[in-house]
Design a protein around this motif. Structure first.
Motif, PDB file in Angstrom:
ATOM      1  N   TRP A 113      41.138  45.533 -31.589  1.00  0.00           N
ATOM      2  CA  TRP A 113      41.644  46.551 -30.677  1.00  0.00           C
ATOM      3  C   TRP A 113      40.665  46.790 -29.547  1.00  0.00           C
ATOM      4  O   TRP A 113      39.459  46.780 -29.748  1.00  0.00           O
ATOM      5  CB  TRP A 113      41.888  47.854 -31.433  1.00  0.00           C
ATOM      6  CG  TRP A 113      42.942  47.711 -32.475  1.00  0.00           C
ATOM      7  CD1 TRP A 113      42.761  47.424 -33.784  1.00  0.00           C
ATOM      8  CD2 TRP A 113      44.350  47.812 -32.285  1.00  0.00           C
ATOM      9  NE1 TRP A 113      43.971  47.341 -34.433  1.00  0.00           N
ATOM     10  CE2 TRP A 113      44.969  47.578 -33.528  1.00  0.00           C
ATOM     11  CE3 TRP A 113      45.158  48.074 -31.177  1.00  0.00           C
ATOM     12  CZ2 TRP A 113      46.348  47.607 -33.700  1.00  0.00           C
ATOM     13  CZ3 TRP A 113      46.534  48.105 -31.350  1.00  0.00           C
ATOM     14  CH2 TRP A 113      47.114  47.869 -32.602  1.00  0.00           C
ATOM     15  N   ALA A 126      43.470  49.980 -23.925  1.00  0.00           N
ATOM     16  CA  ALA A 126      44.630  49.367 -23.258  1.00  0.00           C
ATOM     17  C   ALA A 126      44.454  49.283 -21.751  1.00  0.00           C
ATOM     18  O   ALA A 126      44.869  48.294 -21.133  1.00  0.00           O
ATOM     19  CB  ALA A 126      45.895  50.140 -23.605  1.00  0.00           C
ATOM     20  N   LEU A 156      49.831  43.993 -21.473  1.00  0.00           N
ATOM     21  CA  LEU A 156      50.823  45.047 -21.269  1.00  0.00           C
ATOM     22  C   LEU A 156      51.861  44.624 -20.238  1.00  0.00           C
ATOM     23  O   LEU A 156      51.556  43.858 -19.320  1.00  0.00           O
ATOM     24  CB  LEU A 156      50.136  46.321 -20.756  1.00  0.00           C
ATOM     25  CG  LEU A 156      48.984  46.883 -21.582  1.00  0.00           C
ATOM     26  CD1 LEU A 156      48.261  47.965 -20.795  1.00  0.00           C
ATOM     27  CD2 LEU A 156      49.480  47.407 -22.913  1.00  0.00           C
ATOM     28  N   THR A 206      54.266  49.405 -18.250  1.00  0.00           N
ATOM     29  CA  THR A 206      53.423  50.078 -19.239  1.00  0.00           C
ATOM     30  C   THR A 206      52.048  50.358 -18.654  1.00  0.00           C
ATOM     31  O   THR A 206      51.507  51.460 -18.802  1.00  0.00           O
ATOM     32  CB  THR A 206      53.314  49.234 -20.522  1.00  0.00           C
ATOM     33  OG1 THR A 206      54.625  48.942 -20.995  1.00  0.00           O
ATOM     34  CG2 THR A 206      52.530  49.958 -21.601  1.00  0.00           C
ATOM     35  N   VAL A 256      44.175  55.180 -26.387  1.00  0.00           N
ATOM     36  CA  VAL A 256      45.286  54.224 -26.388  1.00  0.00           C
ATOM     37  C   VAL A 256      44.684  52.831 -26.390  1.00  0.00           C
ATOM     38  O   VAL A 256      44.021  52.415 -25.447  1.00  0.00           O
ATOM     39  CB  VAL A 256      46.231  54.430 -25.188  1.00  0.00           C
ATOM     40  CG1 VAL A 256      47.357  53.396 -25.211  1.00  0.00           C
ATOM     41  CG2 VAL A 256      46.804  55.843 -25.185  1.00  0.00           C
ATOM     42  N   VAL A 312      44.979  48.505 -27.508  1.00  0.00           N
ATOM     43  CA  VAL A 312      45.910  47.383 -27.538  1.00  0.00           C
ATOM     44  C   VAL A 312      45.264  46.222 -28.283  1.00  0.00           C
ATOM     45  O   VAL A 312      44.044  46.062 -28.243  1.00  0.00           O
ATOM     46  CB  VAL A 312      46.349  46.967 -26.100  1.00  0.00           C
ATOM     47  CG1 VAL A 312      45.190  46.377 -25.312  1.00  0.00           C
ATOM     48  CG2 VAL A 312      47.542  46.032 -26.120  1.00  0.00           C
ATOM     49  N   THR A 319      58.581  49.624 -25.386  1.00  0.00           N
ATOM     50  CA  THR A 319      57.730  50.749 -25.755  1.00  0.00           C
ATOM     51  C   THR A 319      58.192  52.009 -25.033  1.00  0.00           C
ATOM     52  O   THR A 319      58.810  51.909 -23.963  1.00  0.00           O
ATOM     53  CB  THR A 319      56.254  50.439 -25.399  1.00  0.00           C
ATOM     54  OG1 THR A 319      55.435  51.539 -25.771  1.00  0.00           O
ATOM     55  CG2 THR A 319      56.062  50.171 -23.917  1.00  0.00           C
ATOM     56  N   SER A 364      54.167  47.218 -26.628  1.00  0.00           N
ATOM     57  CA  SER A 364      53.330  47.283 -25.422  1.00  0.00           C
ATOM     58  C   SER A 364      54.111  46.887 -24.174  1.00  0.00           C
ATOM     59  O   SER A 364      53.557  46.837 -23.086  1.00  0.00           O
ATOM     60  CB  SER A 364      52.150  46.334 -25.584  1.00  0.00           C
ATOM     61  OG  SER A 364      52.639  45.004 -25.714  1.00  0.00           O
ATOM     62  N   SER A 381      51.538  41.595 -27.903  1.00  0.00           N
ATOM     63  CA  SER A 381      50.549  42.627 -28.223  1.00  0.00           C
ATOM     64  C   SER A 381      51.251  43.876 -28.747  1.00  0.00           C
ATOM     65  O   SER A 381      52.465  44.021 -28.634  1.00  0.00           O
ATOM     66  CB  SER A 381      49.706  42.974 -26.995  1.00  0.00           C
ATOM     67  OG  SER A 381      50.499  43.607 -26.005  1.00  0.00           O
ATOM     68  N   ILE A 436      50.419  48.337 -29.159  1.00  0.00           N
ATOM     69  CA  ILE A 436      49.599  49.491 -28.797  1.00  0.00           C
ATOM     70  C   ILE A 436      49.424  50.359 -30.024  1.00  0.00           C
ATOM     71  O   ILE A 436      50.356  50.547 -30.802  1.00  0.00           O
ATOM     72  CB  ILE A 436      50.274  50.303 -27.665  1.00  0.00           C
ATOM     73  CG1 ILE A 436      50.151  49.554 -26.344  1.00  0.00           C
ATOM     74  CG2 ILE A 436      49.670  51.708 -27.559  1.00  0.00           C
ATOM     75  CD1 ILE A 436      50.867  50.215 -25.183  1.00  0.00           C
TER      76      ILE A 436
END
Length: 186
Positions: A11, A14, A21, A25, A43, A45, A131, A157, A162, A164
């Motif tokens: 992770w 993001a 993304l 987004t 947040v 990703v 999303t 995402s 990917s 989130i």
């Protein structure tokens, strides 16, 4: 705590990974972060195999508990010639109550899932990655009240490669979100 739910994925913030993304987004996250600095910190990703974007496959492949995954489904109905669209975010262990709760919230006689091609085209997101973050402004974003209680949750995402992860509480505070009791069954 974000990023702790899933040790099998890598992770990162993001906002630092726009390549993971959908453009809508990314834009929504930047706008949201301008008003809430927690967004940049919380947040996250992670890249995934796009063939595993569907919740059950993702959960099995990456050892993710289903109760931290949330699905976003797009529903529409008509009233007086006006179409009303909502994205419904529910935990993967439940399903959106389209025939009752969603229909009543949209104030329509009949609510149905938006056709996949329309949902993809109008959201500017990929199927299997839609999303609640960055949806078209006229769409309502309805979040089942159990999602914020789940702690950190995993959502799409905007792309299939990917996912989130963010606190459910933060998602519930996203601009435009309506938290709804009993939006989901199960």
């Amino acid at each position: 705590m974000t990023g702790q739910v899933t040790a099998h994925l890598t992770w990162s913030p993001a906002l630092g990974r726009p390549d993971l993304l959908a453009p809508a987004t990314t834009a929504a996250l930047h706008a949201w972060a301008a008003g809430d600095p927690r967004v940049a910190e919380q947040v996250m990703v992670a890249e995934i195999d796009p063939a595993l974007a569907d919740t059950a496959a993702l959960s099995a492949a990456y050892a993710l508990p289903l109760d931290v995954s949330a699905n976003c489904v797009v529903v529409a109905g008509r009233r007086g010639g006006e179409e009303r669209v909502a994205a419904c975010v529910v935990l993967a262990t439940t399903r959106a109550d389209v025939n009752n709760a969603v229909r009543r919230l949209l104030d329509v006689r009949k609510a149905t899932f938006l056709a996949t091609d329309r949902a993809v085209e109008e959201s500017a997101m990929e199927y299997g990655g839609i999303t609640p973050i960055g949806l078209p402004a006229p769409w309502r974003v309805l979040v089942d009240s159990r999602v914020p209680l789940a702690g950190d949750v995993i959502v799409g995402s905007g792309v299939r490669h990917s996912k989130i992860e963010l606190p459910g509480e933060l998602l519930a505070e996203m601009p435009g979100v309506e938290v709804v009791d009993a939006l989901a069954l199960g």
